[in-house]
Design a protein around this motif. Structure first.
Motif, mmCIF file in Angstrom:
data_model
loop_
_atom_site.group_PDB
_atom_site.id
_atom_site.type_symbol
_atom_site.label_atom_id
_atom_site.label_comp_id
_atom_site.label_asym_id
_atom_site.label_seq_id
_atom_site.Cartn_x
_atom_site.Cartn_y
_atom_site.Cartn_z
ATOM 1 N N ASN A 57 27.142 18.219 6.710
ATOM 2 C CA ASN A 57 28.536 18.336 6.261
ATOM 3 C C ASN A 57 28.646 18.116 4.762
ATOM 4 O O ASN A 57 27.772 17.511 4.153
ATOM 5 C CB ASN A 57 29.408 17.293 6.972
ATOM 6 C CG ASN A 57 29.549 17.574 8.444
ATOM 7 O OD1 ASN A 57 29.738 18.710 8.846
ATOM 8 N ND2 ASN A 57 29.439 16.538 9.262
ATOM 9 N N GLY A 58 29.738 18.586 4.205
ATOM 10 C CA GLY A 58 30.048 18.350 2.797
ATOM 11 C C GLY A 58 28.949 18.782 1.856
ATOM 12 O O GLY A 58 28.454 19.903 1.930
ATOM 13 N N ASP A 59 28.546 17.877 0.945
ATOM 14 C CA ASP A 59 27.503 18.183 -0.038
ATOM 15 C C ASP A 59 26.131 18.335 0.604
ATOM 16 O O ASP A 59 25.230 18.918 0.024
ATOM 17 C CB ASP A 59 27.437 17.087 -1.110
ATOM 18 C CG ASP A 59 28.686 17.063 -1.971
ATOM 19 O OD1 ASP A 59 29.381 18.101 -2.022
ATOM 20 O OD2 ASP A 59 28.967 16.022 -2.580
ATOM 21 N N GLU A 60 25.967 17.772 1.770
ATOM 22 C CA GLU A 60 24.676 17.813 2.476
ATOM 23 C C GLU A 60 24.576 19.001 3.430
ATOM 24 O O GLU A 60 23.692 19.045 4.266
ATOM 25 C CB GLU A 60 24.471 16.510 3.258
ATOM 26 C CG GLU A 60 24.427 15.283 2.398
ATOM 27 C CD GLU A 60 23.242 15.281 1.457
ATOM 28 O OE1 GLU A 60 22.138 15.648 1.884
ATOM 29 O OE2 GLU A 60 23.430 14.931 0.276
ATOM 30 N N LYS A 61 25.491 19.948 3.321
ATOM 31 C CA LYS A 61 25.502 21.115 4.215
ATOM 32 C C LYS A 61 24.372 22.063 3.843
ATOM 33 O O LYS A 61 24.284 22.526 2.716
ATOM 34 C CB LYS A 61 26.854 21.811 4.120
ATOM 35 C CG LYS A 61 27.068 22.887 5.150
ATOM 36 C CD LYS A 61 28.548 23.135 5.325
ATOM 37 C CE LYS A 61 28.983 24.499 4.961
ATOM 38 N NZ LYS A 61 30.384 24.753 5.241
ATOM 39 N N GLU A 62 23.501 22.323 4.821
ATOM 40 C CA GLU A 62 22.357 23.199 4.601
ATOM 41 C C GLU A 62 22.587 24.512 5.339
ATOM 42 O O GLU A 62 23.007 24.520 6.493
ATOM 43 C CB GLU A 62 21.087 22.515 5.126
ATOM 44 C CG GLU A 62 19.816 23.218 4.776
ATOM 45 C CD GLU A 62 18.591 22.421 5.202
ATOM 46 O OE1 GLU A 62 17.482 22.929 4.961
ATOM 47 O OE2 GLU A 62 18.726 21.331 5.779
ATOM 48 N N GLU A 63 22.303 25.623 4.666
ATOM 49 C CA GLU A 63 22.460 26.945 5.266
ATOM 50 C C GLU A 63 21.133 27.420 5.834
ATOM 51 O O GLU A 63 20.084 27.218 5.228
ATOM 52 C CB GLU A 63 22.937 27.950 4.212
ATOM 53 C CG GLU A 63 24.303 27.655 3.666
ATOM 54 C CD GLU A 63 24.736 28.636 2.594
ATOM 55 O OE1 GLU A 63 23.916 29.501 2.193
ATOM 56 O OE2 GLU A 63 25.875 28.535 2.141
ATOM 57 N N PHE A 64 21.204 28.095 7.003
ATOM 58 C CA PHE A 64 20.005 28.613 7.656
ATOM 59 C C PHE A 64 20.172 30.108 7.908
ATOM 60 O O PHE A 64 21.254 30.568 8.272
ATOM 61 C CB PHE A 64 19.760 27.909 8.991
ATOM 62 C CG PHE A 64 19.342 26.478 8.832
ATOM 63 C CD1 PHE A 64 18.003 26.141 8.819
ATOM 64 C CD2 PHE A 64 20.289 25.476 8.694
ATOM 65 C CE1 PHE A 64 17.607 24.822 8.673
ATOM 66 C CE2 PHE A 64 19.904 24.162 8.550
ATOM 67 C CZ PHE A 64 18.559 23.832 8.533
ATOM 68 N N ARG A 91 25.701 25.030 13.473
ATOM 69 C CA ARG A 91 27.099 25.439 13.469
ATOM 70 C C ARG A 91 27.216 26.818 12.836
ATOM 71 O O ARG A 91 26.397 27.210 12.013
ATOM 72 C CB ARG A 91 27.946 24.455 12.658
ATOM 73 C CG ARG A 91 28.215 23.160 13.345
ATOM 74 C CD ARG A 91 29.233 22.290 12.612
ATOM 75 N NE ARG A 91 29.350 22.502 11.178
ATOM 76 C CZ ARG A 91 28.555 21.961 10.255
ATOM 77 N NH1 ARG A 91 27.569 21.193 10.600
ATOM 78 N NH2 ARG A 91 28.762 22.203 8.969
ATOM 79 N N THR A 92 28.274 27.526 13.206
ATOM 80 C CA THR A 92 28.618 28.772 12.538
ATOM 81 C C THR A 92 30.134 28.809 12.381
ATOM 82 O O THR A 92 30.860 28.201 13.170
ATOM 83 C CB THR A 92 28.102 30.013 13.300
ATOM 84 O OG1 THR A 92 28.460 31.183 12.568
ATOM 85 C CG2 THR A 92 28.642 30.097 14.704
ATOM 86 N N ASP A 93 30.587 29.503 11.349
ATOM 87 C CA ASP A 93 32.028 29.617 11.109
ATOM 88 C C ASP A 93 32.665 30.716 11.951
ATOM 89 O O ASP A 93 33.881 30.860 11.960
ATOM 90 C CB ASP A 93 32.293 29.888 9.627
ATOM 91 C CG ASP A 93 31.962 28.678 8.767
ATOM 92 O OD1 ASP A 93 31.969 27.548 9.289
ATOM 93 O OD2 ASP A 93 31.687 28.871 7.560
ATOM 94 N N GLU A 94 31.842 31.499 12.622
ATOM 95 C CA GLU A 94 32.346 32.582 13.477
ATOM 96 C C GLU A 94 33.011 31.992 14.723
ATOM 97 O O GLU A 94 32.615 30.944 15.209
ATOM 98 C CB GLU A 94 31.191 33.484 13.931
ATOM 99 C CG GLU A 94 30.356 34.041 12.808
ATOM 100 C CD GLU A 94 30.882 35.349 12.265
ATOM 101 O OE1 GLU A 94 31.750 35.959 12.905
ATOM 102 O OE2 GLU A 94 30.401 35.761 11.209
#
Length: 161
Positions: A57-64, A91-94
Protein backbone atom coordinates in the motif's frame (compact mmCIF):
# COMPACT_ATOMS: atom_id res chain seq x y z
CA UNK A 1 -6.53 -32.49 -45.98
CA UNK A 2 -4.05 -29.99 -47.42
CA UNK A 3 -2.57 -27.02 -45.63
CA UNK A 4 -1.50 -24.06 -47.71
CA UNK A 5 -0.03 -20.74 -46.60
CA UNK A 6 0.03 -17.76 -48.93
CA UNK A 7 2.35 -14.84 -48.20
CA UNK A 8 0.91 -11.56 -49.49
CA UNK A 9 3.74 -9.21 -50.46
CA UNK A 10 1.78 -6.04 -51.16
CA UNK A 11 -0.90 -4.43 -49.07
CA UNK A 12 -3.77 -4.53 -51.58
CA UNK A 13 -6.53 -4.49 -48.97
CA UNK A 14 -7.29 -8.21 -49.20
CA UNK A 15 -5.85 -8.88 -45.79
CA UNK A 16 -5.72 -6.79 -42.62
CA UNK A 17 -2.55 -6.32 -40.53
CA UNK A 18 -3.17 -9.45 -38.43
CA UNK A 19 -3.69 -11.75 -41.39
CA UNK A 20 -6.64 -13.98 -42.11
CA UNK A 21 -7.29 -17.69 -41.80
CA UNK A 22 -9.64 -19.24 -44.36
CA UNK A 23 -10.80 -22.84 -44.20
CA UNK A 24 -12.22 -24.13 -47.48
CA UNK A 25 -14.22 -27.33 -47.35
CA UNK A 26 -17.14 -29.08 -49.04
CA UNK A 27 -18.99 -29.58 -45.75
CA UNK A 28 -18.66 -28.68 -42.10
CA UNK A 29 -17.74 -31.90 -40.30
CA UNK A 30 -16.25 -32.77 -36.89
CA UNK A 31 -12.69 -32.51 -38.13
CA UNK A 32 -13.23 -29.00 -39.53
CA UNK A 33 -15.15 -27.87 -36.43
CA UNK A 34 -12.36 -29.21 -34.22
CA UNK A 35 -9.76 -27.39 -36.28
CA UNK A 36 -11.74 -24.16 -36.01
CA UNK A 37 -11.93 -24.54 -32.21
CA UNK A 38 -8.20 -25.20 -31.90
CA UNK A 39 -7.32 -22.17 -34.02
CA UNK A 40 -9.79 -19.91 -32.20
CA UNK A 41 -8.56 -21.07 -28.82
CA UNK A 42 -4.93 -20.49 -29.80
CA UNK A 43 -5.67 -17.00 -31.12
CA UNK A 44 -7.54 -16.05 -27.95
CA UNK A 45 -4.64 -17.19 -25.80
CA UNK A 46 -2.20 -15.11 -27.83
CA UNK A 47 -4.32 -11.99 -27.27
CA UNK A 48 -4.00 -12.12 -23.52
CA UNK A 49 -5.01 -8.78 -21.98
CA UNK A 50 -2.51 -6.73 -20.03
CA UNK A 51 -3.53 -6.39 -16.40
CA UNK A 52 -1.54 -4.58 -13.74
CA UNK A 53 -1.21 -6.36 -10.39
CA UNK A 54 -0.18 -4.84 -7.03
CA UNK A 55 1.11 -5.79 -3.60
CA UNK A 56 1.51 -3.44 -0.66
CA UNK A 57 0.00 0.00 0.00
CA UNK A 58 0.91 3.65 -0.35
CA UNK A 59 4.62 4.30 -0.95
CA UNK A 60 5.37 0.60 -0.58
CA UNK A 61 3.03 -0.39 -3.43
CA UNK A 62 4.82 -2.72 -5.83
CA UNK A 63 3.59 -3.32 -9.38
CA UNK A 64 3.72 -6.78 -10.97
CA UNK A 65 3.57 -7.74 -14.64
CA UNK A 66 2.97 -11.38 -15.53
CA UNK A 67 0.78 -13.28 -18.01
CA UNK A 68 -2.86 -13.39 -17.03
CA UNK A 69 -2.80 -17.14 -17.67
CA UNK A 70 -0.77 -17.51 -14.44
CA UNK A 71 -3.88 -16.50 -12.50
CA UNK A 72 -5.91 -19.36 -11.00
CA UNK A 73 -8.87 -17.17 -10.15
CA UNK A 74 -10.01 -13.61 -9.44
CA UNK A 75 -12.02 -13.01 -6.29
CA UNK A 76 -13.57 -9.96 -4.63
CA UNK A 77 -13.21 -9.29 -0.93
CA UNK A 78 -14.63 -6.06 0.50
CA UNK A 79 -14.71 -4.39 -2.95
CA UNK A 80 -11.08 -5.31 -3.64
CA UNK A 81 -10.35 -7.72 -6.49
CA UNK A 82 -7.58 -10.22 -5.80
CA UNK A 83 -5.82 -12.28 -8.45
CA UNK A 84 -4.68 -15.62 -7.01
CA UNK A 85 -1.70 -17.47 -8.47
CA UNK A 86 -0.32 -20.81 -7.22
CA UNK A 87 1.63 -19.27 -4.36
CA UNK A 88 0.42 -15.72 -3.94
CA UNK A 89 -2.39 -13.18 -4.24
CA UNK A 90 -2.24 -9.75 -5.87
CA UNK A 91 -4.63 -6.82 -6.04
CA UNK A 92 -5.91 -5.28 -9.25
CA UNK A 93 -7.85 -2.08 -9.84
CA UNK A 94 -10.11 -3.86 -12.34
CA UNK A 95 -13.65 -4.81 -11.34
CA UNK A 96 -14.95 -8.35 -11.91
CA UNK A 97 -17.43 -7.23 -14.56
CA UNK A 98 -14.58 -5.46 -16.41
CA UNK A 99 -12.37 -8.54 -16.18
CA UNK A 100 -15.19 -10.76 -17.39
CA UNK A 101 -15.35 -8.73 -20.62
CA UNK A 102 -11.61 -8.62 -21.34
CA UNK A 103 -10.33 -12.04 -20.21
CA UNK A 104 -9.94 -14.99 -22.64
CA UNK A 105 -12.57 -17.72 -22.76
CA UNK A 106 -10.78 -19.97 -20.27
CA UNK A 107 -11.82 -17.47 -17.57
CA UNK A 108 -15.40 -18.09 -16.46
CA UNK A 109 -17.60 -16.53 -13.80
CA UNK A 110 -18.41 -19.18 -11.17
CA UNK A 111 -20.10 -17.05 -8.50
CA UNK A 112 -21.01 -13.44 -7.84
CA UNK A 113 -17.54 -12.85 -6.45
CA UNK A 114 -15.27 -15.21 -8.44
CA UNK A 115 -13.92 -15.75 -11.96
CA UNK A 116 -11.87 -18.92 -12.48
CA UNK A 117 -9.26 -19.97 -15.04
CA UNK A 118 -10.59 -23.42 -16.01
CA UNK A 119 -7.23 -24.54 -17.43
CA UNK A 120 -5.87 -24.80 -13.86
CA UNK A 121 -8.73 -26.87 -12.40
CA UNK A 122 -7.70 -30.25 -11.04
CA UNK A 123 -10.99 -31.51 -9.61
CA UNK A 124 -14.58 -30.59 -8.77
CA UNK A 125 -16.39 -32.00 -5.79
CA UNK A 126 -19.97 -31.63 -6.99
CA UNK A 127 -22.68 -31.10 -4.42
CA UNK A 128 -26.25 -31.22 -5.69
CA UNK A 129 -27.73 -29.19 -2.86
CA UNK A 130 -25.17 -26.39 -2.58
CA UNK A 131 -21.94 -25.04 -4.06
CA UNK A 132 -19.36 -27.34 -5.62
CA UNK A 133 -15.75 -27.27 -4.44
CA UNK A 134 -13.01 -26.66 -7.05
CA UNK A 135 -9.37 -27.63 -6.43
CA UNK A 136 -6.38 -26.56 -8.51
CA UNK A 137 -3.23 -28.26 -9.84
CA UNK A 138 -0.19 -27.83 -7.57
CA UNK A 139 -1.96 -25.48 -5.18
CA UNK A 140 -3.70 -25.67 -1.82
CA UNK A 141 -6.20 -23.01 -2.91
CA UNK A 142 -9.86 -23.87 -3.48
CA UNK A 143 -13.00 -22.01 -4.48
CA UNK A 144 -16.71 -22.70 -4.55
CA UNK A 145 -18.86 -22.71 -7.69
CA UNK A 146 -22.48 -21.74 -7.18
CA UNK A 147 -25.14 -24.01 -8.69
CA UNK A 148 -26.21 -21.20 -10.99
CA UNK A 149 -22.80 -21.09 -12.73
CA UNK A 150 -21.92 -24.81 -12.64
CA UNK A 151 -23.11 -25.69 -16.16
CA UNK A 152 -21.29 -22.72 -17.69
CA UNK A 153 -18.08 -23.77 -15.99
CA UNK A 154 -18.45 -27.40 -17.13
CA UNK A 155 -18.97 -26.24 -20.72
CA UNK A 156 -15.85 -24.07 -20.52
CA UNK A 157 -13.88 -27.01 -19.11
CA UNK A 158 -14.76 -29.21 -22.07
CA UNK A 159 -14.07 -26.56 -24.74
CA UNK A 160 -10.79 -25.18 -23.33
CA UNK A 161 -8.78 -28.41 -23.30
Amino acid sequence: MKIRIEIIESDDGDCDQEGEIIIRCKELNEEISGLQKVISHRLERSRSPKILFYKGNGDEKEEFYFPVNNVLFFETDNDIVHAHTYNDAYRTDERLYELEKKLPTQFVRVSKSTIVNVTHILSINKNLTSSSLVKFHQSHKQIYVSRRYYKTMKLALTTNF
